[in-house]
Design an enzyme around this catalytic site. Sequence first.
Site, PDB file in Angstrom:
ATOM      1  CG  ASP A 132       0.627  -0.913   8.824  1.00 52.15           C
ATOM      2  OD1 ASP A 132      -0.495  -1.301   8.462  1.00 52.15           O
ATOM      3  OD2 ASP A 132       1.084   0.205   8.547  1.00 52.15           O
ATOM      4  CG  ASP A 181      -0.270  -0.449   2.456  1.00 49.93           C
ATOM      5  OD1 ASP A 181       0.973  -0.493   2.459  1.00 49.93           O
ATOM      6  OD2 ASP A 181      -0.961  -0.751   3.428  1.00 49.93           O
ATOM      7  CG  ASP A 212      -2.547  -5.243   6.509  1.00 51.33           C
ATOM      8  OD1 ASP A 212      -3.598  -5.214   5.840  1.00 51.33           O
ATOM      9  OD2 ASP A 212      -1.903  -4.233   6.814  1.00 51.33           O
TER      10      ASP A 212
END
EC number: 7.2.2.13
Lengths: 300, 1067
Positions: free
Chosen positions: B761, B430, B765
């Site tokens: 993070d 991302d 995820d």
Amino acid sequence: MSGTKAEERKGSSSEWRDAFWNPRTHELLGRTASSWGLILLFYLVFYLFLAGMFVLTMYIMLLTLDDYKPTWQDRLATPGMMIHPKGDQLEITFSVSETESWDRFTQTLNTFLSPYNDSYQVQMNDNCPPDQFFIQEDSGEVRNNPKRSCQFNRSMLEECSGISDRFYGYSRGQPCVLIKLNRVIGMLPGKNGQSPYVTCGAKRYRVEKERDEWREDGDKLGPLAYYPPNGTFNLMYYPYYGKKAQVNYTQPLVAVKFLNASVNTDINVECKINSNTLEAGSERDKFAGRVSFKLRINHT
Amino acid sequence: MIYKIQATSQGHFTRVQHYLLYSARQKPHGEFNKARWLYFGCSQLLVHTVRMPDSTYGRSDSYRVATTQDKADRSPKKKKGGTKDMDDLKKEVPITEHKMSIEEVCRKFNTDIVQGLTNAKAAEYLIRDGPNALTPPPTTPEWVKFCRQLFGGFSILLWTGAILCFLAYAIQAATEDEPAGDNLYLGIVLTAVVVITGCFSYFQEAKSSKIMESFKNMVPQQALVIREGEKVTINAEEVVGGDLIEVKGGDRIPADIRVVSAHGCKVDNSSLTGESEPQSRSPDCTHDNPLETRNVAFFSTNCVEGTARGIVICTGDRTVMGRIATLTSGLETGKTPIAKEIEHFIHIITGVAVFLGVTFFILAIILGYSWLEAVIFLIGIIVANVPEGLLATVTVCLTLTAKRMAKKNCLVKNLEAVETLGSTSTICSDKTGTLTQNRMTVAHMWFDNQIHEADTTEDQSGASFDKSSVTWLSLARVAGLCNRAQFKAGQDSLPILKRDVAGDASESALLKCIELSCGSVRAMRDRNKKVAEIPFNSTNKYQLSVHETEDPNDNRYLLVMKGAPERILDRCTTILVQGKEQPMDEELKEAFQNAYMELGGLGERVLGFCHVLLPEDQYPKGFAFDTEDVNFQTDNLCFVGLMSMIDPPRAAVPDAVIMVTGDHPITAKAIAKGVGIISEGNETVEDIAARLNIPVSQVNPRDAKACVVHGTDLKDLSQDQMDDILRNHTEIVFARTSPQQKLIIVEGCQRLGAIVAVTGDGVNDSPALKKADIGVAMGISGSDVSKQAADMILLDDNFASIVTGVEEGRLIFDNLKKSIAYTLTSNIPEITPFLFFIIVNIPLPLGTITILCIDLGTDMVPAISLAYETAESDIMKRQPRNPARDKLVNERLISIAYGQIGMIQALGGFFAYFVILAENGFLPSRLVGIRLNWDDRSTNDLEDSYGQQWTYEQRKIVEFTCHTAFFVSIVVVQWADVIICKTRRNSVFQQGMRNKILIFGLFEETALAAFLSYCPGMDVALRMYPLKPSWWFCAFPYSFLIFVYDEIRKLLLRRNPGGWVERETYY
């Protein structure tokens, strides 16, 4: 679900077949004929080249060698000793009453001693002065070849020569065993005119494996007779000049006759060389400067 | 029913992209991060399309359940019950309580809004639902794991060898008076090798997985519940559904709760979603999505401030966090690529070993050898074939790389993951930092109503505009003054562009730009002393500072400001054009908008600049500027211009890139174009439609190479349509995809054979991190769980470190190839002696002990030293490795190592062997067929070529001297081998001999060989004997030949790229 599995299996098997021979691309094991040809040609040329290189280096190496004497002899500082007949794994076992049991020993002795026949020795070899080395040096670059050899006559073995007793005492339970000292080029086994001589005795041996208990068969051994007298290897047979220079070299022998060995028992015998120049062999080598064997005479 | 969990944050992000880029930069882990997924080099990407929420509670639309069911049935992949559970977990959260009224919720749980549950009910629920705790997944017992290490890979082969050794020794001990200890020692050594290697790998693996523990750390211990109207503090495990709970600032929320009342309550969901800003909670349902709505607070998140009361709706494994935890810890991770490669390699070697072993065993029996002898041959062949030290070497090489990466703030948790990054074909991130150089530079400026290209050359040769323009000077002044970045000391001799700057990326870019074009910024700042400053913050979205003017007679203050262009424009009433201040009219505003859109469309980060000279009458000299409670004018300013910056894409970014992002499609497209994912000149279907002015439906999709897929479209696509998109477009951008789909996308990519790296993070995820071939977690912002689930942690959160990782990974892959090529080569000189011993009956040229001395002794350090080799070429310019094609060990490596170099080595060894025997009196012609007498202990008068006679022990000493010489010769030829293995394409003269470890290795192996040969006592211990000095030189010609041969090969390789030599020998 099972359908897909079957399909998968089919797919993978046809993949395998393709990997071996792919009819579309004409590939055998993933390579076309020309590809195979090229790689095989490469390896052929490559290995031919390597072979050439190896032969070349070997040839150069062989050029550096002396024809008459090896480059290194340090491993032969103490010459080995060997008995004849060798028996089976250095075990001489026979029955006095059974002729067949010792027949092969006398046979091999006969064959072994045939080159020592007096007639042959006289014809081929010199009668040298005893108790001194028979030295035949080359004068510089000029080879003094072929070198002469000294006579070792079969008759010198007397009782063990097979002349008077053609069964070498085996038929009477008094077997003869021939002992020889290994040939080593240039070896001088004594000095001051003292020839090396062989003595035999009982061998210390461990009673059982793993246990530190030793025994020797001294009492079973009985009296021994040595031929030639005192069991000497006369100095005149030395030095040895190698089989190329000294074609007719006759290796000296010592015969040991067991006059009254105990019967029906294993006797561990060890014979060793006594010399004022040869160093004692290492503990690891059981046959350097000595030889041990087992004797068993069966008598009913 | 289907919502993207991150909808709000994505919306936010879109806004950020358009207007507030500056603010986003300041908060690297908040909204900006969440959504950009970039896919590298994945030529085909499959994304599982439809994922429906699994509605367990009443009010969901029934047809959706049916669709889900349908999907699951059609999916051929999942068959087992366990996987089905996992599939459920992958679906989105089934909470519906947030949409119910409080009364409905109470009714559902039989609870009371004031009194809470009765104790009896609570006990009943506790028995029904189990404790409010996370259940760890079943784990394999430790001893099973240990055994797996002990009996995997080469181990089986070595165990066979060891057992055969013991067997042979037992037979010898039973039949011989004084059995040789060789086989016993060999058996012990082999066992030791297996056990040590096994322990090594076991401890390596044992420390990896503690995911569940990290989840447990997040679970609160105590909870304040109201039962039968009384507040009681109970163990959090005893909380049950329907419990009325009270939380206050600082508490962890003990279960998923539906808020019934709140007073200024804010929760920090960062551990769950990565969203860093606290979110307020209230009893109202604000969103259909349970994760977005304000009236649900989640298990294990933190209440930051205020108080709230709520009804527990889910406990334990049924909570959102629990589902993620179960999903994460239950996910089966595949083998790492390097593990697969090593397995492949072990298969090859084992195959060769077994084939040769069995062939020669049978051959030996046919040739009339005894069973015992045949077994001993078998042992010899196995020992010679297995590179005993190789697995240790590989581990050490990987450890070295891991250490090197740790120094660069890349902490590798799982050793094998070191290489994975290098072969990664797809990075899901991302953050764009992975693709860019992380070196922000000013690209464009807009002033005087014109866009100018910035000149970033050191000598200012590329100037494209008039530097004497007053507007430019003003702009430069604002950019230089309203800037906290400064050069680090002691770099005056360096070119400006290479200097280190203390400050953030865009300020550094501005600083360098101004320094380049206008000279020393420090001097400028000295002339204009700073009086006051408001640093950037996310509410203002601007930065301003007040300075004295350069003119000492002018007592006015200069206010300079920079920030997001809109915000700046809003504060301006005038604009500087051609050095003259003009009122900001609609026409100029339009021009500004156009310029801003154009620069934004280039994917650049745009900043606006303005200034004003504060009137002296209001702000006299010495005026106390209060930056806390702003007591001065911050509007009615004069707009000066725009500057836009870009982080240039890395040259290394592969051509075929697919990007998956949560961004708005337009933003995503701009970024994709900016970083080169969509290359210049490629159009999407929409672009073509716009250009030709026809409806999108009329455009042939095959005409468009690029493609932007919207997340909502993505859901409706069938698998075939999806494949079609992937097949017909080379440049694809997925926009508006939710982070929840990460796992599904990762699986899709993996199904297509891509090696996927995922960065993340948040706890949400973690399933994707775990499932990915390599998960990369953030060291600073990352949650504990994500760190546990990841294989690698970026300690400084700097995504540029990933590129370091890719580089190191590719390097270690190359170097492992070299290392393996080196180690395997010596197998041939180890095997051939046995073969010749058996076939032509010569004395054994090389014993098993000496083989072990090579494999575990002299070969080790040089093999490891190859891990220190630097790259031959720019490895970042390469395409990522194709795991199906680019193997660690391929047939070309085997061909070179076994077929060519190994053969030369064997000849070198045999030459030494023949030299020693010949010089001792046994000429080669005498040797052939001598074996039976040679190995007969009772033959003590064996005659040599000169007529001398040898005892058993005497000739055995010569034989063992030959073993030693053969061993030394292998060391000598391995000198050349390690030097040629340094490079695969370049000449060693190009590469140089700068690898100090390798040079050390050369000396070390030589010293070790000399030690083994000359150390007193070695004759007894290892049966190695001192060599005559000349025997060391026997293999020298062969060593030289190896060097020359391979240099020629590499020369041909370089001369004819793609030629026959390359096709057949480039490994």
